[in-house]
Design a protein around this motif. Structure first.
Motif, mmCIF file in Angstrom:
data_model
loop_
_atom_site.group_PDB
_atom_site.id
_atom_site.type_symbol
_atom_site.label_atom_id
_atom_site.label_comp_id
_atom_site.label_asym_id
_atom_site.label_seq_id
_atom_site.Cartn_x
_atom_site.Cartn_y
_atom_site.Cartn_z
ATOM 1 N N GLY A 126 44.651 35.549 46.224
ATOM 2 C CA GLY A 126 45.292 34.435 45.526
ATOM 3 C C GLY A 126 44.395 33.238 45.292
ATOM 4 N N PHE A 127 43.613 32.868 46.299
ATOM 5 C CA PHE A 127 42.852 31.630 46.149
ATOM 6 C C PHE A 127 41.648 31.802 45.226
ATOM 7 C CE2 PHE A 127 39.919 33.275 49.291
ATOM 8 C CZ PHE A 127 38.743 32.541 49.147
ATOM 9 N N ILE A 128 41.052 33.005 45.170
ATOM 10 C CA ILE A 128 39.919 33.163 44.253
ATOM 11 C C ILE A 128 40.411 33.305 42.810
ATOM 12 C CG2 ILE A 128 38.296 34.057 45.949
ATOM 13 C CD1 ILE A 128 38.786 36.856 44.844
ATOM 14 N N ASP A 129 41.601 33.860 42.614
ATOM 15 C CA ASP A 129 42.177 33.875 41.270
ATOM 16 C C ASP A 129 42.418 32.441 40.794
ATOM 17 O OD1 ASP A 129 42.128 36.604 41.371
ATOM 18 O OD2 ASP A 129 44.256 36.844 41.813
ATOM 19 N N VAL A 133 39.288 35.836 32.349
ATOM 20 C CA VAL A 133 40.370 36.773 32.676
ATOM 21 C C VAL A 133 39.756 38.044 33.241
ATOM 22 C CG1 VAL A 133 42.201 38.214 31.739
ATOM 23 C CG2 VAL A 133 41.957 35.847 30.965
ATOM 24 N N ARG A 134 38.666 38.482 32.587
ATOM 25 C CA ARG A 134 37.962 39.664 33.088
ATOM 26 C C ARG A 134 37.374 39.393 34.474
ATOM 27 N NH1 ARG A 134 32.808 42.125 32.689
ATOM 28 N NH2 ARG A 134 31.900 40.364 31.579
ATOM 29 N N GLY A 135 36.882 38.166 34.656
ATOM 30 C CA GLY A 135 36.323 37.811 35.953
ATOM 31 C C GLY A 135 37.370 37.856 37.044
ATOM 32 N N ALA A 136 38.547 37.337 36.774
ATOM 33 C CA ALA A 136 39.621 37.357 37.770
ATOM 34 C C ALA A 136 40.034 38.794 38.081
ATOM 35 C CB ALA A 136 40.820 36.563 37.269
ATOM 36 N N ALA A 188 37.432 28.180 34.856
ATOM 37 C CA ALA A 188 37.569 28.446 33.416
ATOM 38 C C ALA A 188 38.052 27.206 32.680
ATOM 39 C CB ALA A 188 38.530 29.608 33.195
ATOM 40 N N ASN A 189 39.029 26.513 33.274
ATOM 41 C CA ASN A 189 39.547 25.292 32.651
ATOM 42 C C ASN A 189 38.464 24.224 32.533
ATOM 43 O OD1 ASN A 189 42.085 26.383 32.360
ATOM 44 N ND2 ASN A 189 42.910 25.479 34.227
ATOM 45 N N THR A 190 37.648 24.117 33.572
ATOM 46 C CA THR A 190 36.560 23.136 33.544
ATOM 47 C C THR A 190 35.560 23.479 32.451
ATOM 48 O OG1 THR A 190 36.746 22.651 35.913
ATOM 49 C CG2 THR A 190 34.647 22.129 34.857
ATOM 50 N N MET A 191 35.226 24.769 32.333
ATOM 51 C CA MET A 191 34.248 25.188 31.331
ATOM 52 C C MET A 191 34.739 24.924 29.918
ATOM 53 S SD MET A 191 32.609 28.648 32.887
ATOM 54 C CE MET A 191 31.407 28.659 31.559
#
Length: 277
Positions: free
Chosen positions: A33-36, A267-270, A43-46
């Motif tokens: 959960g926490f890494i997701d 999304v792929r990273g998560a 992603a939001n920051t980027m």
């Protein structure tokens, strides 16, 4: 060209607090959960900052050499929880799969690595993404090094640091030498607070000049403060050394992790993170 240097350890710790709260120590090591959550934050920051070139840095799991200098350094910090120890490496692996430069060196803290990377190329601007106040010492308008705080959504340059602390960014290590840092277990000088520290640094500029002119120092502070400054001179210089970054000479920014910041990548990273758990 601008390179963003991201303190990803801060994202992970913040995500731990947001997702698990006080129960983090009891969460199963397989929980993702926490890494997701951290992936979404990153992603939001980027996207928000339109990041195109970036490197992320993380704290080493091994003790810092600072601990051998002063055993009380970060002695009050709790050890990593099982879920953090198990899942944080998955987060870093997922970023590497996305061709992001991930820097982690044994014994080095994220601050050390960011300080080692910032300013490597004189023709490049650097934006440090972190809410860690220690990194504000690296802000340098001439070298085009600034800090973006993702918590407050603010960019910080030299004038902002001076307004916040009352001293120049380059004086912050000397400032910590005087006032200490309770969060990191840095002692400083007993009885010297923000007001006195800024006054002294305005007058003397740094610790070396302060202790080189004890007659002038005596006139600048109360008798009690003067006695404490003399008695704790060793602590003052040690505290400054603890605050200063330990530079790592064997890391270089190559490739700059060129990313066009499409959200699909993250999304792929998560998904990669979840599959590796």
């Amino acid at each position: 060209m601008t390179i963003h240097l991201i303190d990803v350890s801060a994202y992970l710790h913040r995500s731990m607090h947001v997702v698990y709260g006080d129960r983090a120590a009891t969460v199963e090591a397989t929980d993702t959960g926490f890494i997701d959550h951290a992936a979404i934050m990153l992603a939001n920051t980027m996207v928000k900052l339109s990041i195109r070139r970036m490197a992320v840095v993380c704290d080493s799991t091994l003790p810092s050499p600072r601990c051998s200098i002063y055993p009380g350094y970060k002695a009050g910090r709790k050890p990593h929880t099982p879920v953090f120890a198990a899942q944080a490496p998955c987060f870093f692996d997922a970023l590497r799969d996305l061709s992001v430069n991930v820097f982690d060196e044994p014994g080095y803290e994220a601050d050390d690595l960011i300080a080692s990377l910032a300013g490597q190329d004189a023709d490049t601007g650097y934006i440090i993404v972190s809410h860690d106040k220690d990194l504000l010492a690296l802000v340098d308008d001439e070298k085009c090094i600034s800090v973006y705080n993702p918590v407050t959504d603010k960019y910080l340059r030299e004038k902002d640091v001076a307004e916040k602390f009352g001293v120049r960014p380059s004086q912050l290590y000397d400032y910590t030498g005087l006032v200490g840092d309770t969060a990191d277990g840095i002692p400083g000088v007993d009885g010297i607070g923000h007001k006195t520290a800024t006054k002294l640094l305005h007058e003397f500029d740094n610790l070396d000049r302060l202790y080189a002119d004890t007659a002038k120092l005596r006139a600048a502070v109360s008798n009690k403060q003067y006695e404490s400054l003399l008695a704790n001179m060793g602590n003052a210089f040690m505290s400054r050394d603890l605050a200063r970054p330990i530079l790592c000479d064997n890391i270089l920014l190559t490739g700059h992790g060129d990313l066009a910041t499409p959200e699909s990548d993250f999304v792929r990273g998560a998904t990669l993170m979840t599959r590796r758990s």
